[in-house]
Design an enzyme around this catalytic site. Structure first.
Site, PDB file in Angstrom:
ATOM      1  NE  ARG A  79     132.287  26.883 114.922  1.00 57.87           N
ATOM      2  CZ  ARG A  79     132.654  25.610 115.096  1.00 57.87           C
ATOM      3  NH1 ARG A  79     133.737  25.178 114.538  1.00 57.87           N
ATOM      4  NH2 ARG A  79     131.913  24.763 115.819  1.00 57.87           N
ATOM      5  CB  THR A  80     130.415  32.126 119.386  1.00 59.81           C
ATOM      6  OG1 THR A  80     129.778  31.590 118.233  1.00 59.81           O
ATOM      7  CG2 THR A  80     129.913  33.528 119.643  1.00 59.81           C
ATOM      8  CE  LYS A 109     127.778  26.950 144.188  1.00 62.25           C
ATOM      9  NZ  LYS A 109     128.601  28.091 144.641  1.00 62.25           N
ATOM     10  NE  ARG A 130     126.220  30.324 121.371  1.00 61.16           N
ATOM     11  CZ  ARG A 130     126.895  29.730 120.399  1.00 61.16           C
ATOM     12  NH1 ARG A 130     127.210  28.448 120.490  1.00 61.16           N
ATOM     13  NH2 ARG A 130     127.273  30.407 119.331  1.00 61.16           N
ATOM     14  CG  HIS A 158     124.939  33.458 116.305  1.00 62.99           C
ATOM     15  ND1 HIS A 158     125.848  34.302 116.917  1.00 62.99           N
ATOM     16  CD2 HIS A 158     125.539  32.235 116.249  1.00 62.99           C
ATOM     17  CE1 HIS A 158     126.948  33.616 117.215  1.00 62.99           C
ATOM     18  NE2 HIS A 158     126.773  32.365 116.829  1.00 62.99           N
TER      19      HIS A 158
HETATM   20  N1   CP Z   1     129.032  29.354 114.501  1.00 54.51           N
HETATM   21  C1   CP Z   1     128.927  29.142 115.832  1.00 54.51           C
HETATM   22  O1   CP Z   1     128.136  29.778 116.537  1.00 54.51           O
HETATM   23  O2   CP Z   1     129.755  28.169 116.310  1.00 54.51           O
HETATM   24  P1   CP Z   1     129.859  27.731 117.830  1.00 54.51           P
HETATM   25  O3   CP Z   1     128.540  27.115 118.225  1.00 54.51           O
HETATM   26  O4   CP Z   1     130.995  26.755 117.889  1.00 54.51           O
HETATM   27  O5   CP Z   1     130.105  28.972 118.658  1.00 54.51           O
END
Ligand code: CP
Length: 331
Positions: A79-80, A109, A130, A158
């Site tokens: 999603r993100t 590497k 991330r 998040h």
């Molecule tokens: N909600 C969320 O962070 O989903 P993903 O891990 O799929 O990005």
């Protein structure tokens, strides 16, 4: 010669109401929800509404044409990553996607995060990152000369998820103040819970935390809730909260966060929201989940109008469109 009358290009400005205050986000890193006060939240939510209207009418615009986003994910994501890419492309920008696993980048590497960031900023105007380590996105931002947006840093925060979660609550129930919000599952390691809880300290809400003992909300965040003067209770049992919750925010117990897998096995299936359980819930309430789910919400809940998790997913794109536009100075 036949004359073709071309439709005028969609004029995004027609949809954008005049902004009479500075959003203060241009050029900023987005690291934590602590950067968002209620005025800034209202601004982002208002822009997200405009984005939704624009997407509904014409699908895309050229507001960010010429801008490039680097999407760098050291942990899996659906999603993100996808919503940031969709957001950038619907605004006419382009994306460097390093989202299919950093094993395909020079990280494999041995390249450091700092060098990877200092490389990507040579190409991109904004970086979404991330990373599995708490605090890593702030470190990356310290190296970067372009804005860095936190897409999840370990068990830390998040923030963009929390923005879309809060936006979803407001969209679904029309308000945030006065609500009773129950969070269920992995409250210890769940960064979405950490960010959303921190944001909610700005509102007059009652919070209910439902988890097994080993997955209780970290004390430092609980203290923030208490200092904000909110009505708060903890329990191990969903039955204690299901009857009067306005929002049931369910989370996955995250296997990847446990060093002791035996502990994970003990708690992984403690909670399951089913249609039968929802017969005890209010008619006007919502079930939310940041997703992915691995058994915490039964599929028989999906057809219930109170199941908001896929609407929540879509809101993520509008919120990230609003955020990218703001950070890139297209307020
Ligand atoms: N909600 C969320 O962070 O989903 P993903 O891990 O799929 O990005």
């Amino acid at each position: 010669m036949q004359t073709t009358i071309l439709e005028p290009l969609f004029n995004f400005e027609n949809l954008v109401k005049p902004v009479h205050h500075s959003n203060g986000l241009t050029g900023q890193d987005i690291i934590s929800v602590s950067q968002f006060d209620r005025a800034r939240l209202a601004y982002i939510f208002s822009r997200a509404h405009e984005m939704r209207e624009m997407v509904g009418r014409v699908g895309s615009t050229d507001l960010l044409r010429g801008f490039i986003l680097a999407c760098l994910f050291y942990e899996p994501s659906t999603r993100t990553s996808a919503s940031f890419i969709a957001a950038m492309e619907r605004l006419g920008g382009s994306v460097i996607p390093i989202t299919q696993g950093v094993q395909f980048s020079s990280v494999s590497k041995g390249e450091t995060l700092a060098d990877t960031i200092r490389t990507l900023e040579q190409y991109a105007d904004v970086i979404v990152l991330r990373h599995p380590e708490t605090g890593s996105v702030q470190i990356a931002a310290d190296y970067a000369n372009v804005p860095v947006i936190n897409a999840g840093d370990g068990i830390g925060e998040h923030p963009t998820q929390a923005l879309l979660d809060l936006f979803t609550i407001q969209e679904e129930l029309g308000t945030i103040d006065g609500l009773k919000i129950a969070m269920v599952g992995d409250l210890r390691y769940g960064r979405t819970v950490h960010s959303l809880t921190k944001l909610l300290t700005q509102y007059r809400v009652s919070l209910r935390f439902v988890s097994p003992e080993i997955l209780r909300l970290p004390l430092v965040i609980m203290n923030e809730v208490i200092d904000a003067g909110l009505d708060v209770r903890e329990t191990h049992d969903v039955a204690d909260v299901i009857g009067d919750a306005d929002v049931l925010y369910v989370t996955r117990v995250q296997k990847e966060r446990f060093s002791d897998l035996a502990q994970y096995e003990e708690v992984k299936n403690l909670y399951e929201i089913t249609s039968e359980l929802l017969t005890k819930a209010k008619q006007k309430m919502v079930v939310m989940h940041p997703l992915p789910r691995v058994g915490e919400i039964h599929y028989n809940v999906d057809s219930d109008p109170r199941a908001a998790y896929f609407r929540q997913v879509k809101n993520g794109m509008y919120i990230r469109m609003a955020l990218l536009a703001a950070v890139l100075g297209k307020a």
